[in-house]
Write a protein that holds these residues in place. Structure first.
Motif, PDB file in Angstrom:
ATOM      1  N   LEU A 128     -22.988  19.185  66.378  1.00  0.00           N
ATOM      2  CA  LEU A 128     -21.934  19.967  67.028  1.00  0.00           C
ATOM      3  C   LEU A 128     -22.118  19.945  68.530  1.00  0.00           C
ATOM      4  O   LEU A 128     -23.237  19.982  69.038  1.00  0.00           O
ATOM      5  N   ALA A 129     -21.002  19.884  69.235  1.00  0.00           N
ATOM      6  CA  ALA A 129     -20.995  20.004  70.689  1.00  0.00           C
ATOM      7  C   ALA A 129     -20.217  21.253  71.062  1.00  0.00           C
ATOM      8  O   ALA A 129     -19.103  21.473  70.566  1.00  0.00           O
ATOM      9  N   TYR A 130     -20.811  22.079  71.905  1.00  0.00           N
ATOM     10  CA  TYR A 130     -20.124  23.263  72.416  1.00  0.00           C
ATOM     11  C   TYR A 130     -19.807  23.038  73.885  1.00  0.00           C
ATOM     12  O   TYR A 130     -20.692  22.688  74.672  1.00  0.00           O
ATOM     13  N   VAL A 131     -18.554  23.260  74.255  1.00  0.00           N
ATOM     14  CA  VAL A 131     -18.111  23.074  75.637  1.00  0.00           C
ATOM     15  C   VAL A 131     -17.603  24.407  76.164  1.00  0.00           C
ATOM     16  O   VAL A 131     -16.767  25.047  75.523  1.00  0.00           O
ATOM     17  N   THR A 132     -18.110  24.826  77.299  1.00  0.00           N
ATOM     18  CA  THR A 132     -17.556  25.999  77.957  1.00  0.00           C
ATOM     19  C   THR A 132     -16.822  25.552  79.213  1.00  0.00           C
ATOM     20  O   THR A 132     -17.319  24.723  79.978  1.00  0.00           O
ATOM     21  N   VAL A 133     -15.631  26.083  79.397  1.00  0.00           N
ATOM     22  CA  VAL A 133     -14.813  25.765  80.566  1.00  0.00           C
ATOM     23  C   VAL A 133     -14.506  27.087  81.256  1.00  0.00           C
ATOM     24  O   VAL A 133     -13.668  27.873  80.793  1.00  0.00           O
ATOM     25  N   GLY A 134     -15.208  27.352  82.335  1.00  0.00           N
ATOM     26  CA  GLY A 134     -15.039  28.611  83.043  1.00  0.00           C
ATOM     27  C   GLY A 134     -15.365  28.404  84.503  1.00  0.00           C
ATOM     28  O   GLY A 134     -14.814  27.512  85.147  1.00  0.00           O
ATOM     29  N   THR A 135     -16.286  29.209  85.039  1.00  0.00           N
ATOM     30  CA  THR A 135     -16.725  29.039  86.424  1.00  0.00           C
ATOM     31  C   THR A 135     -17.278  27.634  86.634  1.00  0.00           C
ATOM     32  O   THR A 135     -17.131  27.039  87.700  1.00  0.00           O
ATOM     33  N   GLY A 136     -17.930  27.121  85.622  1.00  0.00           N
ATOM     34  CA  GLY A 136     -18.372  25.728  85.588  1.00  0.00           C
ATOM     35  C   GLY A 136     -17.954  25.122  84.264  1.00  0.00           C
ATOM     36  O   GLY A 136     -17.257  25.752  83.464  1.00  0.00           O
ATOM     37  N   ILE A 137     -18.368  23.891  84.018  1.00  0.00           N
ATOM     38  CA  ILE A 137     -18.157  23.255  82.719  1.00  0.00           C
ATOM     39  C   ILE A 137     -19.521  22.828  82.206  1.00  0.00           C
ATOM     40  O   ILE A 137     -20.242  22.071  82.884  1.00  0.00           O
ATOM     41  N   ALA A 156     -23.153  17.290  80.695  1.00  0.00           N
ATOM     42  CA  ALA A 156     -21.941  16.483  80.540  1.00  0.00           C
ATOM     43  C   ALA A 156     -20.742  17.068  81.273  1.00  0.00           C
ATOM     44  O   ALA A 156     -19.716  16.394  81.407  1.00  0.00           O
ATOM     45  N   GLY A 157     -20.853  18.295  81.764  1.00  0.00           N
ATOM     46  CA  GLY A 157     -19.778  18.833  82.581  1.00  0.00           C
ATOM     47  C   GLY A 157     -19.637  18.131  83.921  1.00  0.00           C
ATOM     48  O   GLY A 157     -18.641  18.308  84.620  1.00  0.00           O
ATOM     49  N   HIS A 158     -20.636  17.303  84.257  1.00  0.00           N
ATOM     50  CA  HIS A 158     -20.604  16.591  85.535  1.00  0.00           C
ATOM     51  C   HIS A 158     -20.335  15.099  85.376  1.00  0.00           C
ATOM     52  O   HIS A 158     -20.558  14.328  86.310  1.00  0.00           O
ATOM     53  N   VAL A 159     -19.844  14.677  84.210  1.00  0.00           N
ATOM     54  CA  VAL A 159     -19.471  13.271  84.052  1.00  0.00           C
ATOM     55  C   VAL A 159     -18.291  12.960  84.967  1.00  0.00           C
ATOM     56  O   VAL A 159     -17.483  13.833  85.313  1.00  0.00           O
ATOM     57  N   LEU A 160     -18.204  11.707  85.358  1.00  0.00           N
ATOM     58  CA  LEU A 160     -17.055  11.266  86.142  1.00  0.00           C
ATOM     59  C   LEU A 160     -15.902  10.952  85.197  1.00  0.00           C
ATOM     60  O   LEU A 160     -16.098  10.328  84.159  1.00  0.00           O
ATOM     61  N   VAL A 161     -14.715  11.371  85.561  1.00  0.00           N
ATOM     62  CA  VAL A 161     -13.535  11.159  84.730  1.00  0.00           C
ATOM     63  C   VAL A 161     -12.479  10.393  85.519  1.00  0.00           C
ATOM     64  O   VAL A 161     -12.538  10.306  86.745  1.00  0.00           O
ATOM     65  N   ARG A 162     -11.543   9.847  84.777  1.00  0.00           N
ATOM     66  CA  ARG A 162     -10.438   9.131  85.407  1.00  0.00           C
ATOM     67  C   ARG A 162      -9.455  10.158  85.983  1.00  0.00           C
ATOM     68  O   ARG A 162      -8.960  11.017  85.270  1.00  0.00           O
ATOM     69  N   ALA A 185     -11.866  20.362  86.977  1.00  0.00           N
ATOM     70  CA  ALA A 185     -11.247  21.094  85.868  1.00  0.00           C
ATOM     71  C   ALA A 185     -11.839  22.466  85.591  1.00  0.00           C
ATOM     72  O   ALA A 185     -11.324  23.175  84.721  1.00  0.00           O
ATOM     73  N   ALA A 186     -12.922  22.873  86.272  1.00  0.00           N
ATOM     74  CA  ALA A 186     -13.465  24.215  86.078  1.00  0.00           C
ATOM     75  C   ALA A 186     -12.573  25.249  86.779  1.00  0.00           C
ATOM     76  O   ALA A 186     -11.674  24.895  87.560  1.00  0.00           O
ATOM     77  N   GLY A 187     -12.834  26.524  86.520  1.00  0.00           N
ATOM     78  CA  GLY A 187     -12.002  27.586  87.069  1.00  0.00           C
ATOM     79  C   GLY A 187     -11.803  27.520  88.576  1.00  0.00           C
ATOM     80  O   GLY A 187     -10.651  27.578  89.050  1.00  0.00           O
ATOM     81  N   PRO A 188     -12.876  27.396  89.388  1.00  0.00           N
ATOM     82  CA  PRO A 188     -12.673  27.323  90.833  1.00  0.00           C
ATOM     83  C   PRO A 188     -11.848  26.111  91.267  1.00  0.00           C
ATOM     84  O   PRO A 188     -11.084  26.188  92.230  1.00  0.00           O
ATOM     85  N   VAL A 237     -11.375  29.604  80.725  1.00  0.00           N
ATOM     86  CA  VAL A 237     -10.162  28.791  80.842  1.00  0.00           C
ATOM     87  C   VAL A 237      -9.563  28.527  79.464  1.00  0.00           C
ATOM     88  O   VAL A 237      -8.333  28.529  79.294  1.00  0.00           O
ATOM     89  N   MET A 238     -10.418  28.339  78.453  1.00  0.00           N
ATOM     90  CA  MET A 238      -9.916  28.044  77.114  1.00  0.00           C
ATOM     91  C   MET A 238      -9.326  29.272  76.410  1.00  0.00           C
ATOM     92  O   MET A 238      -8.803  29.160  75.308  1.00  0.00           O
ATOM     93  N   GLN A 239      -9.373  30.424  77.052  1.00  0.00           N
ATOM     94  CA  GLN A 239      -8.647  31.574  76.508  1.00  0.00           C
ATOM     95  C   GLN A 239      -7.140  31.379  76.626  1.00  0.00           C
ATOM     96  O   GLN A 239      -6.366  32.108  75.990  1.00  0.00           O
ATOM     97  N   GLN A 240      -6.742  30.410  77.424  1.00  0.00           N
ATOM     98  CA  GLN A 240      -5.326  30.019  77.472  1.00  0.00           C
ATOM     99  C   GLN A 240      -5.075  29.129  76.256  1.00  0.00           C
ATOM    100  O   GLN A 240      -5.289  27.927  76.283  1.00  0.00           O
TER     101      GLN A 240
END
Length: 298
Positions: A128-137, A156-162, A185-188, A237-240
């Motif tokens: 299992l992978a747990y991802v939090t998206v908030g102040t950071g990722i 992995a919250g600091h991976v480079l994305v397209r 993509a984090a809150g800030p 953020v995922m509360q949306q």
């Protein structure tokens, strides 16, 4: 009844609790994260005031990162390179030992959350992978009941994305990498790019597709590297809730039917889920860490 202590140490707030993962919390307190001295003074006061509930068998700390998680290393239990002013080098374990001499364990908040979500999922889920998206990722990984560690813990919250075309010209907010996933993509980053938090953006705003695209890239990467049976998406953020179905659709599109067990939208609806824990997953995971620490020393 055996009572454990749990500390979910976040960059914005510390949540302290007494109870167990199985039965829930008997008492909790939320403490704003300020400097280490004043924050831990309130943490100590909470545990001192809750002594009437019984003896604490152990305390688990689910901490914001990066944090030392190798028990054999000199930096074990210490906050590492962080943009949080005044916290780099803080020895979280020593701070707790200053007011309570019990077995202790520490891991990242997301690894602790992943442990909790595995426990909540039942025996059919071992990866299992747990991802939090908030102040950071942050991303926590669990395989066969153990959180994944190596030279440190996953970041992995600091991976480079397209970069999404709608984000053209946005430099990103990560102080280390600029436009990594967290920086985009984090809150800030959301507030910096769009001028408001996710909760205030209308349904027709381009933010929703941009955010879902970035988080789908992360889900795709996780499926291709760890092959988890489940990805849990949590955090502020995922509360949306409207984000989750968009992320599922986009992940399926990106994978293009390549990964066995994650080939279509129906599979995404089974594989990419919100948290299942009754209480915050990181807090439940801290209880599990405390129980392991007590059993190891018992």
């Amino acid at each position: 009844m055996t009572i454990y202590g749990a500390i979910e140490a976040g960059g914005t707030k510390f949540v302290c609790a007494l109870g167990t993962a199985e039965t829930g919390s008997l008492r909790t307190a939320t403490i704003p994260t300020r400097d280490p001295e004043s924050t831990f003074a309130e943490v100590a006061a909470f545990f001192d005031g809750a002594a009437e509930l019984g003896r604490v068998a152990g305390i688990g700390i689910a901490s914001f990162g990066p944090v030392g998680v190798d028990a054999a290393a000199a930096d074990y239990g210490k906050i590492l390179a962080t943009p949080k002013p005044g916290w780099e080098g803080t020895d979280l374990l020593a701070r707790v030992r200053d007011f309570l001499d019990v077995p202790l364990a520490i891991d990242t908040d997301v690894n602790a959350a992943a442990l909790a979500e595995v426990a909540a999922a039942g025996p059919e889920i071992s990866q299992l992978a747990y991802v939090t998206v908030g102040t950071g990722i942050g991303v926590g990984l669990v395989t066969d009941g153990r959180a994944v560690h190596g030279i440190g813990h996953p970041e992995a919250g600091h991976v480079l994305v397209r970069r999404h075309p709608a984000h053209e010209g946005f430099a990103g907010t990560c102080p280390f990498h600029g436009d990594c996933l967290e920086g985009l993509a984090a809150g800030p980053a959301i507030a910096a790019a769009w001028g408001a938090p996710a909760s205030e953006l209308p349904a027709a705003h381009p933010f929703w597709d941009v955010e879902a695209d970035y988080l789908a890239q992360l889900c795709m990467t996780l499926f291709l590297t760890m092959a988890p049976q489940r990805i849990v998406l949590g955090g502020g953020v995922m509360q949306q809730r409207r984000l989750l179905p968009i992320i599922r659709v986009r992940t399926a599109q990106m994978l293009g039917g390549y990964v066995q067990g994650a080939r279509d939208l129906a599979a995404m609806e089974r594989r990419i889920l919100p948290p299942a824990c009754r209480e915050p997953s990181g807090l439940v995971g801290a209880y599990l860490l405390a129980k392991r620490a007590a059993q190891a020393e018992g």
